[in-house]
Design a protein around this motif. Structure first.
Motif, PDB file in Angstrom:
ATOM      1  N   LEU A   7      12.153 -11.365 -39.419  1.00 17.28           N
ATOM      2  CA  LEU A   7      10.735 -11.715 -39.438  1.00 17.28           C
ATOM      3  C   LEU A   7       9.989 -10.704 -38.581  1.00 17.28           C
ATOM      4  CD1 LEU A   7      11.032 -15.575 -38.962  1.00 17.28           C
ATOM      5  CD2 LEU A   7      10.901 -14.296 -41.102  1.00 17.28           C
ATOM      6  N   THR A   8       9.004 -10.033 -39.168  1.00 12.06           N
ATOM      7  CA  THR A   8       8.349  -8.927 -38.460  1.00 12.06           C
ATOM      8  C   THR A   8       6.857  -9.145 -38.223  1.00 12.06           C
ATOM      9  OG1 THR A   8       8.005  -7.793 -40.572  1.00 12.06           O
ATOM     10  CG2 THR A   8      10.009  -7.235 -39.327  1.00 12.06           C
ATOM     11  N   THR A   9       6.282 -10.230 -38.746  1.00 12.87           N
ATOM     12  CA  THR A   9       4.844 -10.455 -38.580  1.00 12.87           C
ATOM     13  C   THR A   9       4.563 -11.848 -38.019  1.00 12.87           C
ATOM     14  OG1 THR A   9       4.444 -11.417 -40.777  1.00 12.87           O
ATOM     15  CG2 THR A   9       4.440  -8.997 -40.606  1.00 12.87           C
ATOM     16  N   HIS A  10       3.430 -11.956 -37.332  1.00 13.26           N
ATOM     17  CA  HIS A  10       3.005 -13.256 -36.817  1.00 13.26           C
ATOM     18  C   HIS A  10       2.709 -14.221 -37.966  1.00 13.26           C
ATOM     19  CE1 HIS A  10       1.569 -11.315 -32.784  1.00 13.26           C
ATOM     20  NE2 HIS A  10       2.881 -11.396 -32.883  1.00 13.26           N
ATOM     21  N   GLU A  11       2.236 -13.659 -39.089  1.00 12.80           N
ATOM     22  CA  GLU A  11       1.924 -14.502 -40.249  1.00 12.80           C
ATOM     23  C   GLU A  11       3.170 -15.193 -40.782  1.00 12.80           C
ATOM     24  OE1 GLU A  11       0.774 -11.453 -39.755  1.00 12.80           O
ATOM     25  OE2 GLU A  11      -1.322 -12.036 -39.367  1.00 12.80           O
ATOM     26  N   GLN A  12       4.307 -14.497 -40.763  1.00 12.89           N
ATOM     27  CA  GLN A  12       5.553 -15.122 -41.210  1.00 12.89           C
ATOM     28  C   GLN A  12       5.939 -16.277 -40.302  1.00 12.89           C
ATOM     29  OE1 GLN A  12       7.956 -11.522 -41.279  1.00 12.89           O
ATOM     30  NE2 GLN A  12       8.019 -11.542 -43.511  1.00 12.89           N
ATOM     31  N   LEU A  13       5.770 -16.090 -39.005  1.00 20.45           N
ATOM     32  CA  LEU A  13       6.079 -17.170 -38.072  1.00 20.45           C
ATOM     33  C   LEU A  13       5.122 -18.345 -38.254  1.00 20.45           C
ATOM     34  CD1 LEU A  13       6.946 -15.316 -34.742  1.00 20.45           C
ATOM     35  CD2 LEU A  13       8.502 -16.417 -36.342  1.00 20.45           C
ATOM     36  N   LYS A  14       3.854 -18.031 -38.498  1.00 22.56           N
ATOM     37  CA  LYS A  14       2.883 -19.096 -38.740  1.00 22.56           C
ATOM     38  C   LYS A  14       3.245 -19.894 -39.984  1.00 22.56           C
ATOM     39  CE  LYS A  14      -1.162 -16.920 -36.574  1.00 22.56           C
ATOM     40  NZ  LYS A  14      -2.498 -16.316 -36.824  1.00 22.56           N
ATOM     41  N   ALA A  15       3.713 -19.174 -41.012  1.00 23.25           N
ATOM     42  CA  ALA A  15       4.102 -19.846 -42.260  1.00 23.25           C
ATOM     43  C   ALA A  15       5.246 -20.818 -42.020  1.00 23.25           C
ATOM     44  CB  ALA A  15       4.491 -18.819 -43.317  1.00 23.25           C
ATOM     45  N   LEU A  16       6.139 -20.464 -41.084  1.00 27.81           N
ATOM     46  CA  LEU A  16       7.290 -21.320 -40.789  1.00 27.81           C
ATOM     47  C   LEU A  16       7.001 -22.346 -39.699  1.00 27.81           C
ATOM     48  CD1 LEU A  16      10.242 -18.777 -40.934  1.00 27.81           C
ATOM     49  CD2 LEU A  16       9.652 -20.539 -42.590  1.00 27.81           C
ATOM     50  N   ASP A  18       4.956 -24.663 -39.808  1.00 27.94           N
ATOM     51  CA  ASP A  18       4.773 -25.960 -40.458  1.00 27.94           C
ATOM     52  C   ASP A  18       6.152 -26.568 -40.712  1.00 27.94           C
ATOM     53  OD1 ASP A  18       4.633 -27.872 -42.683  1.00 27.94           O
ATOM     54  OD2 ASP A  18       2.529 -27.281 -42.786  1.00 27.94           O
ATOM     55  N   PRO A  19       6.452 -27.745 -40.140  1.00 31.57           N
ATOM     56  CA  PRO A  19       7.779 -28.362 -40.316  1.00 31.57           C
ATOM     57  C   PRO A  19       8.158 -28.569 -41.777  1.00 31.57           C
ATOM     58  CG  PRO A  19       6.546 -29.503 -38.602  1.00 31.57           C
ATOM     59  CD  PRO A  19       5.584 -28.565 -39.263  1.00 31.57           C
ATOM     60  N   PHE A  20       7.161 -28.916 -42.612  1.00 30.09           N
ATOM     61  CA  PHE A  20       7.483 -29.148 -44.020  1.00 30.09           C
ATOM     62  C   PHE A  20       7.903 -27.848 -44.702  1.00 30.09           C
ATOM     63  CE2 PHE A  20       6.152 -29.196 -48.506  1.00 30.09           C
ATOM     64  CZ  PHE A  20       7.054 -30.155 -48.963  1.00 30.09           C
ATOM     65  N   ARG A  21       7.228 -26.744 -44.378  1.00 32.50           N
ATOM     66  CA  ARG A  21       7.601 -25.468 -44.987  1.00 32.50           C
ATOM     67  C   ARG A  21       8.999 -25.047 -44.563  1.00 32.50           C
ATOM     68  NH1 ARG A  21       2.060 -22.450 -43.729  1.00 32.50           N
ATOM     69  NH2 ARG A  21       0.726 -23.726 -45.056  1.00 32.50           N
ATOM     70  N   SER A  22       9.353 -25.348 -43.328  1.00 34.06           N
ATOM     71  CA  SER A  22      10.714 -25.037 -42.870  1.00 34.06           C
ATOM     72  C   SER A  22      11.732 -25.808 -43.698  1.00 34.06           C
ATOM     73  CB  SER A  22      10.866 -25.393 -41.385  1.00 34.06           C
ATOM     74  OG  SER A  22      10.040 -24.581 -40.584  1.00 34.06           O
ATOM     75  N   GLU A  23      11.443 -27.093 -43.944  1.00 27.82           N
ATOM     76  CA  GLU A  23      12.350 -27.913 -44.750  1.00 27.82           C
ATOM     77  C   GLU A  23      12.382 -27.422 -46.188  1.00 27.82           C
ATOM     78  OE1 GLU A  23      14.985 -30.880 -45.937  1.00 27.82           O
ATOM     79  OE2 GLU A  23      14.451 -30.144 -43.937  1.00 27.82           O
ATOM     80  N   TYR A  51       1.135 -25.172 -53.244  1.00 26.50           N
ATOM     81  CA  TYR A  51       0.359 -24.570 -52.158  1.00 26.50           C
ATOM     82  C   TYR A  51       1.302 -23.995 -51.105  1.00 26.50           C
ATOM     83  CZ  TYR A  51      -2.240 -24.258 -47.805  1.00 26.50           C
ATOM     84  OH  TYR A  51      -2.761 -23.813 -46.612  1.00 26.50           O
ATOM     85  N   HIS A  52       2.291 -24.785 -50.698  1.00 26.47           N
ATOM     86  CA  HIS A  52       3.239 -24.322 -49.682  1.00 26.47           C
ATOM     87  C   HIS A  52       4.143 -23.220 -50.221  1.00 26.47           C
ATOM     88  CE1 HIS A  52       2.143 -27.170 -46.588  1.00 26.47           C
ATOM     89  NE2 HIS A  52       2.204 -28.160 -47.457  1.00 26.47           N
TER      90      HIS A  52
END
Length: 202
Positions: A7-16, A18-23, A51-52
């Motif tokens: 993971l190289t961007t803050h946006e990728q971390l932001k996307a993850l 969200d607990p639901f997106r991680s699941e 959306y997710h």
């Protein structure tokens, strides 16, 4: 699907974050699924699922691996781009990273729980009775080990190489008599031990 994605961007971390997106991402590590299939798994509307999915796809965390046409409707099958995700060192100061990684670990534990409960009976039956680990049909162990950080990192490099060697056995295609094995690896620094030391141990 790659073994690991950095993971190289803050946006990728932001996307993850969200607990639901991680699941959702963890479910797509298991096998490709359509938005409709995921909506049935999570009992959510297709609109919310898509959306997710779009957020994860935009950040290169999932991808469409194939399409099928059914009743005139094109179904897109999504899959995680890797079997694991590791943040780049440059992102360590990012404030949300710790909780994101923690939630991913917990979600992976839930994934492992599902795999264990769904495992066939024969995979849990080891009648060898051997004390030699090389003869065990499965492995379920927990360890607490005191080590210097540089020693842990050196061991981790050796372990990664060993797992790569194991993965190479099945390439380019698994043999007809091969079996599918699932691994979940977790190792991290903790503050307090849970296991009592045996006499004579330092």
């Amino acid at each position: 699907m790659k073994d690991i994605k950095l993971l190289t961007t803050h946006e990728q971390l932001k996307a993850l974050a969200d607990p639901f997106r991680s699941e959702l991402l963890l479910r797509l590590m298991e096998k490709p699924k359509t938005g409709q299939q995921l909506s049935e798994v999570f009992d959510l509307s297709r609109a919310r699922i898509h959306y997710h999915l779009k957020e994860l796809e935009k950040n290169e965390l999932v991808e469409i691996v194939h399409k099928e046409e059914k009743n005139g409707i094109v179904q897109k099958f999504y899959q995680a781009v890797a079997g694991g995700f590791v943040p780049d060192q440059s992102l360590i100061p990012y404030s949300d990273m710790t909780e994101t990684v923690r939630r991913m670990m917990v979600s992976m534990l839930e994934q492992s729980k599902r795999r264990i409960l769904a495992a066939p009976e024969e995979s849990l039956q080891d009648e060898s009775g051997s004390k030699d680990p090389a003869m065990w049909k499965y492995r379920s162990s927990a360890y607490e080990i005191h080590a210097k950080e540089e020693d842990f990192l050196a061991w981790q490099q050796k372990f990664s190489t060993l797992m790569e060697e194991l993965a190479e056995i099945q390439r380019p295609e698994p043999s007809s008599d091969s079996k599918l094995y699932y691994f979940h690896i977790l190792g991290l620094e903790v503050e307090e031990g849970l296991y009592e030391k045996k006499k004579g141990e330092s």
